[in-house]
Design a protein around this motif. Structure first.
Motif, short mmCIF file in Angstrom:
data_model
loop_
_atom_site.label_atom_id
_atom_site.label_comp_id
_atom_site.label_asym_id
_atom_site.label_seq_id
_atom_site.Cartn_x
_atom_site.Cartn_y
_atom_site.Cartn_z
N MET A 106 0.80 -1.21 0.00
CA MET A 106 0.00 0.00 0.00
C MET A 106 0.84 1.27 0.00
O MET A 106 0.38 2.32 -0.32
CB MET A 106 -0.89 0.02 1.24
N GLN A 107 2.06 1.19 0.42
CA GLN A 107 2.86 2.40 0.54
C GLN A 107 4.33 2.00 0.61
O GLN A 107 4.64 0.87 0.91
CB GLN A 107 2.50 3.14 1.82
N ALA A 128 3.13 11.51 2.03
CA ALA A 128 2.17 10.58 1.45
C ALA A 128 1.41 11.22 0.29
O ALA A 128 1.10 12.41 0.34
CB ALA A 128 1.17 10.13 2.50
N ASN A 161 -4.10 10.71 -1.73
CA ASN A 161 -5.17 9.73 -1.46
C ASN A 161 -4.72 8.61 -0.51
O ASN A 161 -5.41 7.63 -0.34
CB ASN A 161 -5.67 9.11 -2.78
N VAL A 162 -3.54 8.74 0.09
CA VAL A 162 -3.10 7.70 1.02
C VAL A 162 -3.23 8.22 2.45
O VAL A 162 -2.66 9.25 2.80
CB VAL A 162 -1.63 7.29 0.73
N ASP A 163 -4.02 7.52 3.24
CA ASP A 163 -4.23 7.92 4.63
C ASP A 163 -3.28 7.12 5.52
O ASP A 163 -3.56 5.99 5.88
CB ASP A 163 -5.70 7.65 4.99
N ILE A 183 -3.62 3.43 7.56
CA ILE A 183 -2.73 2.32 7.22
C ILE A 183 -1.98 1.86 8.46
O ILE A 183 -1.84 0.66 8.71
CB ILE A 183 -1.73 2.75 6.10
N ASP A 240 -9.45 0.88 0.29
CA ASP A 240 -8.25 1.72 0.28
C ASP A 240 -7.07 0.99 -0.34
O ASP A 240 -6.32 1.57 -1.13
CB ASP A 240 -7.85 2.11 1.72
N ASN A 270 -5.14 2.09 -3.73
CA ASN A 270 -3.72 2.45 -3.65
C ASN A 270 -2.79 1.37 -4.20
O ASN A 270 -1.59 1.45 -4.04
CB ASN A 270 -3.32 2.73 -2.20
N MET A 323 -2.59 3.25 -9.19
CA MET A 323 -1.89 4.48 -8.81
C MET A 323 -1.67 5.35 -10.04
O MET A 323 -1.23 4.84 -11.06
CB MET A 323 -0.53 4.14 -8.20
#
Length: 194
Positions: A17-18, A109, A112-114, A118, A182, A186, A191
């Motif tokens: 996710m990140q 970040a 759109n990435v919380d 996360i 989410d 993501n 992306m």
């Protein structure tokens, strides 16, 4: 299953996710966080559970932003404190590193990435894994595979989550359905190319 999470503390990776915030750490800080994992792994089962529980509390305090690194370090279980002293680690410094790590991740970040969700999700997965590791791991594998394939029903997939995970998510104020959404939003294939 020792792949590190975004915090390097739970057995499940959210790197799909990140980019893990650790990548923004200096080599020295990264080494200390790795050492901390080794220290926790070396404890007895009972002490390990207490240490993992304590580290989850540290993460939650960092998300909430209301903490004093010294007080938090003082609150660590004795077995963890002793093992860290033997390893030459300063828990207070590591907590400060984790905090700057988290703040950097939030600041960098994509819109759109919380990061908070996360991170809370990572805590919930780690917490559920303590009681139900095989089930949780199997389920998260299934979620990642479904997201990669892009062919799945979100509510049906969310309903399959082990009860331990659903409970842990509720404690963090999250629900599986929105977390899967989410994760899907993501995932690399969705992306925007920067």
């Amino acid at each position: 299953s020792s792949s590190s999470s975004s915090w390097g503390l739970s057995g499940l990776s959210s790197s799909k996710m990140q980019k893990p915030p650790e990548e923004q750490l200096s080599r020295k800080e990264q080494k200390e966080i790795d050492k901390l994992q080794d220290v926790i792994s070396s404890l007895s089962e009972e002490d390990k559970a207490a240490a993992q529980n304590y580290m989850q509390n540290v993460q939650e305090a960092i998300i909430d932003g209301t903490f004093d690194a010294k007080d938090l370090a003082d609150a660590a279980p004795d077995a963890l404190k002793e093992a860290m002293e033997e390893a030459g680690l300063d828990l207070k410094d590591i907590i400060k590193d984790m905090d700057s790590n988290y703040q950097t991740a939030v600041a960098n970040a994509p819109v759109n990435v919380d990061i908070e969700s996360i991170t809370r999700f990572t805590i919930a997965v780690a917490s559920a894994s303590e009681t139900d590791s095989e089930e949780v791991e199997k389920y998260m594998d299934e979620v990642h595979k479904a997201i990669e394939s892009g062919d799945f029903d979100i509510s049906a997939l969310a309903a399959k989550a082990p009860e331990s995970l659903q409970t842990a998510l509720e404690e963090q104020g999250l629900d599986m359905e929105s977390m899967i959404t989410d994760m899907y939003m993501n995932s690399p294939q969705n992306m925007p190319v920067v």
